[in-house]
Design a protein around this motif. Structure first.
Motif, PDB file in Angstrom:
ATOM      1  N   ARG A 125       0.827  -1.217   0.000  1.00 28.09           N
ATOM      2  CA  ARG A 125       0.000   0.000   0.000  1.00 28.09           C
ATOM      3  C   ARG A 125       0.856   1.259   0.000  1.00 28.09           C
ATOM      4  NH1 ARG A 125      -2.496  -0.155   6.158  1.00 28.09           N
ATOM      5  NH2 ARG A 125      -0.497  -0.102   7.281  1.00 28.09           N
ATOM      6  N   ASP A 126       2.062   1.191   0.592  1.00 27.02           N
ATOM      7  CA  ASP A 126       2.943   2.360   0.585  1.00 27.02           C
ATOM      8  C   ASP A 126       3.457   2.645  -0.827  1.00 27.02           C
ATOM      9  OD1 ASP A 126       2.629   2.556   3.332  1.00 27.02           O
ATOM     10  OD2 ASP A 126       4.385   1.318   3.763  1.00 27.02           O
ATOM     11  N   SER A 130      -2.202   6.393  -1.780  1.00 25.04           N
ATOM     12  CA  SER A 130      -3.636   6.665  -1.744  1.00 25.04           C
ATOM     13  C   SER A 130      -4.163   6.904  -3.155  1.00 25.04           C
ATOM     14  CB  SER A 130      -3.909   7.889  -0.859  1.00 25.04           C
ATOM     15  OG  SER A 130      -5.278   8.212  -0.866  1.00 25.04           O
TER      16      SER A 130
END
Length: 302
Positions: A125-126, A130
């Motif tokens: 996810r990093d 987002s």
């Protein structure tokens, strides 16, 4: 196309096992006579009775392809065609090796390549960010393509330095600062108790006020400002990923400055037990109050 592909791979620095050459053979049968042709072109292919392509290395044949218009081929004709093809392939291969004897040791900047790296699944996810903001930024800024699998495998494709740049960006994102490592970072926030310094993309560390200088620091802003670039050393990284930094660990203590004595722990002071409250006297409940005049008027209007 076979010879051109081999030359392109060798020139691009692709470590092929052996170079491959190829030749197109032809056949013409007229009035009982048979002629096997070497290295035919379009006209001979159109008017001839056979188009026989042979490719191979010094060790043997790698591929065959035939278009036959004749009523039949004898073993003798086929053997003659293969023998002529072998001689032709060897001649062409030698001419190729005269130009490029072996694959180049370095890959050409224009040669496409794919590199795979592994990242921890909890860091996927990093890398994505987002709404895909981080991974899109890597692709837009480097020109490489980045594809992440669910198991943490990352495929990075591109040409030239774009692949190396994208891989380096990803490694910086997933890197965890280790104690003893030194970084040059930018101060991103000033607080009364210290400052936060950006070490890596998306990774900040706390520089406590006590770790700024050897002398006593009254105000952080006397030594640091937001945007200032400083050199720091990692003291500790806890289980939650929080990083503690130090500036003074990279500088020598000024001559004559005594080391601070460690503070003695505060003595434990026993508190006297609380006295129990005295029982209050029993009071009679109050009589209900009469409603006020304005409240009575509102109730009548209602």
């Amino acid at each position: 196309s076979t010879c051109g592909s081999t030359l392109a791979l060798m020139d691009g620095g692709v470590p092929i096992k052996r170079p491959v050459s190829g030749i197109a053979m032809g056949l013409i049968q007229e009035e009982g006579k048979t002629v096997v042709l070497s290295d035919i072109q379009g006209l001979e292919d159109f008017l001839g009775d056979m188009d026989f392509k042979v490719t191979g290395t010094t060790e043997g044949i790698t591929a065959l392809q035939m278009d036959n218009k004749a009523t039949g081929l004898t073993f003798d004709i086929l053997a003659r065609a293969l023998q002529q093809a072998k001689e032709g392939r060897a001649f062409i291969l030698q001419k190729m090796l005269d130009v490029i004897p072996e694959p180049r040791h370095t890959t050409r900047s224009t040669a496409p390549r794919i590199v795979s790296i592994q990242v921890p699944t909890d860091k996927i996810r990093d890398v994505i960010g987002s709404g895909g903001k981080v991974i899109r930024g890597i692709q837009d800024e480097t020109g490489a393509s980045v594809d992440i699998q669910e198991d943490g495998t990352v495929f990075v494709g591109g040409t030239g330095e774009s692949v190396d740049q994208a891989v380096e960006r990803i490694k910086l994102i997933i890197k965890v600062p280790e104690p003893g490592e030194e970084y040059t970072g930018r101060v991103v926030s000033i607080q009364p108790f210290g400052a936060f310094v950006n070490l890596l993309p998306g990774k900040d560390g706390l520089l406590h006020i006590s770790q700024i200088a050897h002398e006593r620091v009254e105000k952080v802003t006397d030594y640091l400002q937001e945007g200032q670039v400083v050199k720091v050393k990692v003291l500790e990284t806890d289980d939650k990923g929080r990083v503690k930094l130090s500036m003074k660990a990279l500088t020598e203590r000024p001559a004559g400055m005594p080391e601070r004595e460690p503070r003695e722990p505060r003595e434990y002071r026993e508190r006297a037990p609380r006295q129990p409250r005295e029982n209050r006297e029993y009071r009679e409940p109050r009589e209900p109050r009469e409603p006020r005049a304005d409240q009575a008027d509102q109730s009548e209007q209602g």
